[in-house]
Write an enzyme that holds these catalytic residues in place. Structure first.
Site, PDB file in Angstrom:
ATOM      1  N   LEU A  20       0.844  -1.218   0.000  1.00 17.09           N
ATOM      2  CA  LEU A  20       0.000   0.000   0.000  1.00 17.09           C
ATOM      3  C   LEU A  20       0.860   1.242   0.000  1.00 17.09           C
ATOM      4  CD1 LEU A  20      -2.591  -1.142   2.659  1.00 17.09           C
ATOM      5  CD2 LEU A  20      -3.030  -0.763   0.220  1.00 17.09           C
ATOM      6  N   GLY A  23       7.170   3.872   3.839  1.00 18.47           N
ATOM      7  CA  GLY A  23       7.737   5.098   4.390  1.00 18.47           C
ATOM      8  C   GLY A  23       9.205   4.868   4.630  1.00 18.47           C
ATOM      9  N   THR A  24       9.689   5.464   5.687  1.00 18.16           N
ATOM     10  CA  THR A  24      11.116   5.433   5.937  1.00 18.16           C
ATOM     11  C   THR A  24      11.577   4.098   6.495  1.00 18.16           C
ATOM     12  OG1 THR A  24      10.679   7.681   6.578  1.00 18.16           O
ATOM     13  CG2 THR A  24      12.911   6.912   6.858  1.00 18.16           C
ATOM     14  N   TYR A  25      10.768   3.488   7.339  1.00 20.01           N
ATOM     15  CA  TYR A  25      11.231   2.313   8.078  1.00 20.01           C
ATOM     16  C   TYR A  25      10.464   1.050   7.778  1.00 20.01           C
ATOM     17  CZ  TYR A  25      12.943   6.268  10.672  1.00 20.01           C
ATOM     18  OH  TYR A  25      13.517   7.449  11.004  1.00 20.01           O
ATOM     19  N   VAL A  28       4.042  -1.236   3.985  1.00 18.37           N
ATOM     20  CA  VAL A  28       2.708  -1.610   4.450  1.00 18.37           C
ATOM     21  C   VAL A  28       2.012  -2.400   3.347  1.00 18.37           C
ATOM     22  CG1 VAL A  28       0.502  -0.750   5.295  1.00 18.37           C
ATOM     23  CG2 VAL A  28       2.607   0.469   5.858  1.00 18.37           C
ATOM     24  N   LYS A  44       1.806  -3.490   8.612  1.00 15.96           N
ATOM     25  CA  LYS A  44       3.031  -2.707   8.481  1.00 15.96           C
ATOM     26  C   LYS A  44       4.202  -3.549   8.957  1.00 15.96           C
ATOM     27  CE  LYS A  44       5.028   1.608  10.155  1.00 15.96           C
ATOM     28  NZ  LYS A  44       4.669   2.982  10.531  1.00 15.96           N
ATOM     29  N   ASP A 137       5.601  13.197  14.146  1.00 13.60           N
ATOM     30  CA  ASP A 137       5.901  12.985  12.724  1.00 13.60           C
ATOM     31  C   ASP A 137       4.646  13.231  11.884  1.00 13.60           C
ATOM     32  OD1 ASP A 137       7.437  12.430  10.499  1.00 13.60           O
ATOM     33  OD2 ASP A 137       7.263  10.261  10.676  1.00 13.60           O
TER      34      ASP A 137
HETATM   35  P1  ADP Z   1       6.364   4.626   7.674  1.00 11.49           P
HETATM   36  O1  ADP Z   1       6.593   4.553   9.155  1.00 11.49           O
HETATM   37  O2  ADP Z   1       7.327   3.783   6.942  1.00 11.49           O
HETATM   38  O3  ADP Z   1       6.273   6.033   7.173  1.00 11.49           O
HETATM   39  P2  ADP Z   1       3.461   4.491   7.443  1.00 11.49           P
HETATM   40  O4  ADP Z   1       2.755   3.886   8.583  1.00 11.49           O
HETATM   41  O5  ADP Z   1       3.453   5.962   7.365  1.00 11.49           O
HETATM   42  O6  ADP Z   1       4.954   3.910   7.374  1.00 11.49           O
HETATM   43  O7  ADP Z   1       2.868   3.888   6.071  1.00 11.49           O
HETATM   44  C1  ADP Z   1       3.429   4.199   4.809  1.00 11.49           C
HETATM   45  C2  ADP Z   1       2.320   4.419   3.769  1.00 11.49           C
HETATM   46  O8  ADP Z   1       1.528   3.232   3.630  1.00 11.49           O
HETATM   47  C3  ADP Z   1       1.341   5.508   4.170  1.00 11.49           C
HETATM   48  O9  ADP Z   1       1.778   6.784   3.768  1.00 11.49           O
HETATM   49  C4  ADP Z   1       0.064   5.061   3.436  1.00 11.49           C
HETATM   50  O10 ADP Z   1       0.078   5.502   2.094  1.00 11.49           O
HETATM   51  C5  ADP Z   1       0.144   3.548   3.464  1.00 11.49           C
HETATM   52  N1  ADP Z   1      -0.612   3.007   4.630  1.00 11.49           N
HETATM   53  C6  ADP Z   1      -0.151   2.901   5.889  1.00 11.49           C
HETATM   54  N2  ADP Z   1      -1.071   2.388   6.720  1.00 11.49           N
HETATM   55  C7  ADP Z   1      -2.172   2.145   5.986  1.00 11.49           C
HETATM   56  C8  ADP Z   1      -3.497   1.636   6.284  1.00 11.49           C
HETATM   57  N3  ADP Z   1      -3.831   1.259   7.530  1.00 11.49           N
HETATM   58  N4  ADP Z   1      -4.389   1.553   5.280  1.00 11.49           N
HETATM   59  C9  ADP Z   1      -4.042   1.958   4.030  1.00 11.49           C
HETATM   60  N5  ADP Z   1      -2.836   2.456   3.676  1.00 11.49           N
HETATM   61  C10 ADP Z   1      -1.887   2.564   4.645  1.00 11.49           C
HETATM   62 MG    MG Z   2       4.853   7.417   7.421  1.00 14.53          MG
END
Ligand code: ADP
Ligand code: MG
Length: 416
Positions: A20, A23-25, A28, A44, A137
């Protein structure tokens, strides 16, 4: 696990499908629960190696706490698991994607939508802050939408910032500093108030389509944040461009829109120097808009006169159609009222009334010369009505502007 690097990891209870986002770490994935209902979730996968600032145990404790949190505007964390390489967060699936994509596909959001989103974001933050949790963040990529049709905002990716050193190079390169409070970027002491800075930046991006301090480098970002310049809106930049291109009517309407933003800004600015700078701008925009108005009015008059012979012909051809005759009479009354120049809102109402009727008649009109004339006449009338509407708004903005100017003079700020 399959050999290819991008293959989703395996989990006993779930079938992982498409990614989906990442991100950085973490990456998902969309996933289904194998048992029973085939519930859709988002999983995730956090790489344990990225947990550079605190132990995995600490993070797990934190996740345990987050699991107990339930709020309609916070993504629900249903469960978590881990193996030797990863921690898996099993979350509610948000079908509307993230706010960054949502804004980008719409270019910018109407105020009405931005207002509702801001309220929902505020609810989520209040709830977290009452429990001594800061997000740290906040950015559009970390704000999700429940569904594309009736989107409800869901705050995601929170509670981890403390563990993920927000200022490491990797993070910084992903653009987060654009949303980070300066005290955070400078690695100084910061607290939960840093979230409020980000909220302001996000709101601005929602309304204007890009963050207020959009920059390509740290130096540029710092310069923009420190600068005393009022944040220039795209509207003014665009107005000046249209003006230079000689498109008076577009420039006029853009200046009018820009004033709708600058006038409240003048009202609320508490810093005397900034207030003075905004006041100078407001005056400059009002006076240019007034000049443009004269230009636009005279060129519209020309248009109107050119339209006359056709209008007479149309009236002639409408003689056997009483409804059309009557609607054209109302249109003539609107034009007469407007030329009298005393009550624009009356004239506007007459325009709208006649247009409502004429549009219905146009739909029933068979192809031919009369239809062509009617079509052209409707377009002229619509342009007139649109222009009047603009003028009425412009006058409102001006009187607000003058009031705000007068008020700032009264409150002791000297002009010049
Ligand atoms: P990171 O810590 O790597 O930044 P995120 O939790 O922000 O990870 O998730 C990265 C991306 O994945 C989000 O910007 C979004 O586009 C998608 N995403 C994350 N969680 C969900 C979710 N519960 N449902 C749909 N898309 C999601
Ligand atoms: Mg993120």
């Amino acid at each position: 696990m399959a050999g290819a690097g991008w293959a989703p990891p395996r989990l006993d209870e779930f079938i992982l499908t498409e990614p989906l986002g990442s991100g950085t770490y973490a990456t998902v994935y969309k996933a289904y629960r194998k048992r029973d209902t085939r519930e859709v979730v988002a999983i995730k996968c956090v790489n344990k190696r990225s947990l550079n600032r605190a132990s995995v145990e600490n993070l797990l404790t934190e996740i345990e706490i987050l699991k107990t949190i339930r709020h309609p505007n916070i993504v629900e964390l249903k469960d978590f698991q881990w193996d030797s390489d990863h921690i898996y967060l099993i979350m509610e699936f948000c079908a509307g994607g993230d706010l960054s994509r949502f804004i980008r596909t719409r270019r910018m959001l109407p105020e009405k939508v931005a207002r509702v989103f801001l309220q929902q974001l505020a609810c989520a933050l209040k709830f977290l802050h009452d429990r001594n949790i800061s997000h740290l963040d906040l950015k559009p990529q970390n704000i999700l939408l429940s569904s594309p049709e009736n989107p409800q905002l869901k705050l995601a990716d929170f509670g981890f910032a403390q563990y993920m050193s927000p200022w490491d190079e990797k993070h910084v390169l992903r653009g987060s500093p654009l949303y980070m409070a300066p005290e955070m970027v400078c690695r100084q002491h910061y607290d939960s108030r840093a979230d409020l800075w980000s909220v302001g930046v996000i709101l601005y991006e929602a309304l204007f389509g890009k963050p207020p301090f959009a920059s390509r480098s740290f130096a540029e970002l710092e310069e923009k944040i420190r600068s005393d310049r009022a944040v220039e809106t795209d509207l003014v930049v665009e107005a000046v461009r249209k003006d230079q291109e000689g498109d008076a009517s577009a420039a006029f309407s853009l200046y009018r829109k820009a004033l709708e933003y600058f006038v409240p800004a003048l009202h609320y600015e508490s810093d005397a120097r900034r207030k003075e700078a905004i006041r100078a701008k407001v005056r400059q925009y009002i006076s240019r808009a007034e000049e443009l108005k004269v230009l636009v009015t005279s060129s519209n008059k020309n248009l109107l006169e050119k339209g006359n012979p056709a209008r007479e012909l149309l009236k002639e051809m409408a003689k056997d159609k009483p409804r059309l005759c009557a609607a054209l009479e109302v249109a003539s009354a609107a034009i007469a009222k407007e030329e009298e120049g005393r009550d624009d809102s009356d004239a506007l109402e007459l325009y709208q009334q006649s247009l409502g009727e004429l549009l219905l008649l146009l739909a029933a009109e068979p192809a031919g010369r009369r239809r062509e004339l009617l079509h052209a006449e409707i377009q002229t009338l619509m342009a007139r009505a649109e222009y009047l509407k603009d003028q009425i708004k412009m006058r409102e903005a001006q009187s607000m502007g003058k009031e705000a100017l007068a008020e700032s003079v009264r409150s002791g700020c000297t002009l010049q």
